[in-house]
Design an enzyme around this catalytic site. Sequence first.
Site, mmCIF file in Angstrom:
data_model
loop_
_atom_site.group_PDB
_atom_site.id
_atom_site.type_symbol
_atom_site.label_atom_id
_atom_site.label_comp_id
_atom_site.label_asym_id
_atom_site.label_seq_id
_atom_site.Cartn_x
_atom_site.Cartn_y
_atom_site.Cartn_z
ATOM 1 N N ASP A 151 -4.786 -32.389 -17.196
ATOM 2 C CA ASP A 151 -4.842 -31.300 -16.216
ATOM 3 C C ASP A 151 -5.254 -31.928 -14.882
ATOM 4 O OD1 ASP A 151 -5.133 -28.760 -15.114
ATOM 5 O OD2 ASP A 151 -7.012 -28.331 -16.083
ATOM 6 N N THR A 152 -6.553 -31.970 -14.563
ATOM 7 C CA THR A 152 -6.980 -32.630 -13.326
ATOM 8 C C THR A 152 -6.905 -34.154 -13.458
ATOM 9 O OG1 THR A 152 -9.278 -32.742 -14.049
ATOM 10 C CG2 THR A 152 -8.626 -30.793 -12.807
ATOM 11 N N GLY A 153 -6.962 -34.662 -14.693
ATOM 12 C CA GLY A 153 -6.934 -36.110 -14.913
ATOM 13 C C GLY A 153 -8.322 -36.733 -14.968
ATOM 14 N N LYS A 209 0.041 -31.272 -16.403
ATOM 15 C CA LYS A 209 0.181 -30.290 -15.316
ATOM 16 C C LYS A 209 0.184 -31.049 -13.992
ATOM 17 C CE LYS A 209 -2.431 -26.518 -17.566
ATOM 18 N NZ LYS A 209 -3.721 -25.791 -17.550
ATOM 19 N N PHE A 254 -2.892 -21.487 -18.013
ATOM 20 C CA PHE A 254 -3.689 -21.750 -19.199
ATOM 21 C C PHE A 254 -2.851 -21.605 -20.471
ATOM 22 C CE2 PHE A 254 -6.814 -20.563 -22.479
ATOM 23 C CZ PHE A 254 -7.648 -21.661 -22.378
ATOM 24 N N ASP A 273 -7.625 -24.802 -27.469
ATOM 25 C CA ASP A 273 -8.337 -23.572 -27.815
ATOM 26 C C ASP A 273 -8.566 -22.655 -26.617
ATOM 27 O OD1 ASP A 273 -10.340 -25.310 -26.588
ATOM 28 O OD2 ASP A 273 -11.811 -23.851 -27.297
#
Length: 178
Positions: A106-108, A134, A155, A162
């Site tokens: 995601d952000t990494g 992403k 999301f 989860d």
Amino acid sequence: MNEIQLHDKHFEVFIPSTDILEKVAALAASIEKDYQGKNILFLSILNGAFMFSSDLMKAMRSNVEISFIKVSSYHGTNTSGRVDELIGLNSPIKGRDIIILEDIVDTGITIDKVMTLLKSSQPNSIAVCSLLYKPSAFKGKQKPNYVGFEIPDDFVVGYGLDYDQLGRNLSSIYQLKK
Ligand code: 5GP
């Protein structure tokens, strides 16, 4: 199951399990092609990557090793900031060809932390294989070398991922119902 409810939220299928398994087989084939004659050590990041890692291992034909790790962050006694550590790394990694397995980048930030911690142990090479990526949320240094699906910054749950601990068992990937 096209629609599911987890806690208070409703989700709908985004990537069906058949598409995931096809993609996992393609990822395994491309890793095998790139790592011919090498002895790969996969490091699977818990909890989310457990299902992806299991299916990827089943799709690999060559002899490979796998270990499961977690990143933990705590307040060090002599430092003002937080200190990151890897839990569960019990295989020597000096000189090894490592492939980190992630469910989603995601952000990494997670991958950058893991890379920094692993580099000090002098592996021969480190690559990252993530089922999901992403690109619009990514701010890190290390883009994944192998990606299953590039997805929007929304999301998702299922296939290991989860929502407040529910949904990891689902064999498809779901997004919030629109
Ligand atoms: P990063 O450090 O790249 O921002 O995030 C990595 C972790 O955040 C993933 O391993 C995952 O646990 C969590 N994460 C990021 N995006 C999602 C998402 O869309 N759904 C879920 N369930 N977890 C996510």
